[in-house]
Design an enzyme around this catalytic site. Structure first.
Site, PDB file in Angstrom:
ATOM      1  N   ASP A   2       4.010  80.913  80.051  1.00  0.00           N
ATOM      2  CA  ASP A   2       4.342  81.933  80.697  1.00  0.00           C
ATOM      3  C   ASP A   2       3.522  80.835  82.308  1.00  0.00           C
ATOM      4  O   ASP A   2       2.637  79.905  82.545  1.00  0.00           O
ATOM      5  CB  ASP A   2       3.067  82.676  80.693  1.00  0.00           C
ATOM      6  CG  ASP A   2       2.009  82.527  79.645  1.00  0.00           C
ATOM      7  OD1 ASP A   2       1.370  81.362  79.713  1.00  0.00           O
ATOM      8  OD2 ASP A   2       0.740  83.125  80.455  1.00  0.00           O
ATOM      9  N   GLU A  29      -0.370  82.239  77.186  1.00  0.00           N
ATOM     10  CA  GLU A  29      -1.241  82.162  76.677  1.00  0.00           C
ATOM     11  C   GLU A  29      -2.417  81.942  77.931  1.00  0.00           C
ATOM     12  O   GLU A  29      -3.031  81.914  77.618  1.00  0.00           O
ATOM     13  CB  GLU A  29      -0.719  80.179  76.870  1.00  0.00           C
ATOM     14  CG  GLU A  29      -2.128  79.525  76.706  1.00  0.00           C
ATOM     15  CD  GLU A  29      -2.826  79.221  77.692  1.00  0.00           C
ATOM     16  OE1 GLU A  29      -4.039  78.870  76.964  1.00  0.00           O
ATOM     17  OE2 GLU A  29      -2.828  79.694  78.628  1.00  0.00           O
TER      18      GLU A  29
END
Length: 435
Positions: free
Chosen positions: A103, A169
């Site tokens: 991400d 994350e």
């Protein structure tokens, strides 16, 4: 005579094993080097097209397509947008997991590069610019490269490799689950059961070619807090007719800092309490009734974590009460301490030194940044290390930190990342099958 023959056979077998392992390492390193331009190309594509947590749809498609092209069993949609590739070696052995986070962040890029991000999206109801401002694009590319390296020696692998490409994350959007915690909950460490996990993080403040590691507590546990202060609204010209939540909040911000300076033995461990956001009011001449403040707590020890939670609640409540206001506080645990299993770290340290060079593998102090890799390590032994990516020709002190618009990574360190992850996998398998 028989004893001499037996010793000769053992010695020949040992020498043969060393020769085979050396040949395998040569293949790994050669293949890794041949993939450098490919890994850089992947990284630039992901950097130019970043996606936020739980929204990494195109990123996941590209990863899955690559893993399928290598002949792997591929699982998608894990923890929203996670992708897992399973590579079964030609010989029996342990299951090794390798993880990369995928991400990006709601940050507007300022770096002048041809593949700079121009992407926009929505984060918690706000329109934002998106950037890979923490290097997750490099993690994806390096793990894709590692997958290709290990797939090329599949028949020689003594075990199974699980490639985990994990979303969110940096945290899931408000009201959603995500990240490593959800991946574990959805069984990513099962079927087949994972024995050990390795992960890395690129670091813009570490010289290219360098690896940094630490046994035991490496990165901090991360907690988030929200404090709602309720006062009494009044005209800004007549503050004595109300109860000012802004002044109260200002005193609370200062009061929270005394927890670290006066309640914690900083010679033994570190911790952080930071307020990062305050929302209140609609115009300059109105003292509002309510204020919301948000922040983070970072700790490296569970007992210290409990103490700080207790003191935060006491400090906030006492200051608010002294001002005649009311305070409500909620503390939410986000991640655990990123804990490198000391036995595993000791076993794998020779691999790190063999790949990078003894003088390039350095022991690092614990850092207060957090990583949800800790949720895997809570279930199985894991090793998490830092890979150098500092821009060349620039003092480390002038390098832009992670999570900032000027964050920049030198791409020449990617090959070392691929080599290290592949060698850790093969060496661990070799150790386990010799038992």
């Amino acid at each position: 005579m028989k004893q001499t023959i037996f010793r000769s056979i053992v010695l020949l077998s040992f020498c043969s094993s060393i020769a085979q392992n050396t040949a395998l390492k040569t293949k790994i390193n050669s293949k890794s080097e041949s993939l450098e331009s490919k890994v850089i190309e992947w990284r630039r594509d992901f950097h130019k097209n970043p996606e936020l947590g739980n929204r990494e749809f195109k990123t996941a498609e590209k990863i899955a397509a690559h893993l399928r092209s290598l002949g792997m069993e591929v699982q998608t949609g894990i923890a929203k947008t996670g992708v897992v590739g399973i590579l079964k070696g030609g010989k029996p052995g342990p299951v090794v997991a390798l993880r990369a986070d995928i991400d990006a962040l709601p940050v507007k890029e300022r770096v002048d590069i041809p593949f700079a991000s121009k992407q926009e999206g929505e984060y918690n109801g706000q329109k934002v610019n998106i950037m890979h401002a923490c290097g997750h694009d490099t993690h994806i590319a390096m793990l894709m490269g590692t997958a290709e390296v290990l797939a090329s020696i599949q028949k020689e692998l003594k075990g199974t490799v699980k490639f985990i490409f994990q979303p969110a994350e940096e945290g899931a959007p408000d009201g959603e689950e995500g990240g490593a915690e959800l991946m574990v909950k959805e069984g990513v460490l099962s079927n087949p059961k994972v024995d050990v996990i390795f992960g890395l993080h690129i670091n813009a403040q570490t010289e290219v070619g360098t690896i940094k590691y630490r046994p035991e507590g490496t990165m901090a546990a991360s907690d988030w807090f929200k404090i709602k202060i309720t006062g009494k609204q009044t005209h800004g010209a007549y503050p004595w007719l109300g109860i000012d939540p802004i002044v109260t909040a200002s005193q609370i911000v200062l009061g929270l800092q005394t927890i670290i300076s006066r309640n914690l033995n900083i010679a033994e461990t570190g911790a952080v309490v930071s307020v990062g956001k305050i929302d209140a009011g609609v115009r300059s001449n109105v003292i509002p009734e309510e204020l919301n403040m948000y922040g983070t707590i970072r700790t490296l020890d569970s007992k210290v974590q409990d103490m700080i939670h207790k003191r935060v609640k006491e400090v906030v409540s006492s200051i608010a009460e002294s001002a005649g206001a009311k305070a409500d506080i909620v503390i939410t645990k986000q991640t655990l301490v990123t804990y490198n299993d000391p036995n595993l770290t000791e076993k794998m340290l020779p691999t790190l030194k063999a790949v990078a060079g003894k003088d390039k593998v350095l022991l690092t102090p614990a850092v207060m940044g957090a990583e949800d890799f800790s949720f895997y390590q809570d279930k199985i032994p894991g090793l998490y290390f830092f890979l150098g990516g500092a821009p060349k020709g620039k003092p480390i002190s002038e390098t832009a930190p992670h999570h900032t618009p000027d964050f920049y990574i030198d791409e020449s360190g990617f090959v070392l990342g691929v080599k290290t992850m592949a060698n850790l996998t093969v060496d661990y398998m070799e150790m386990q099958t010799k038992k």
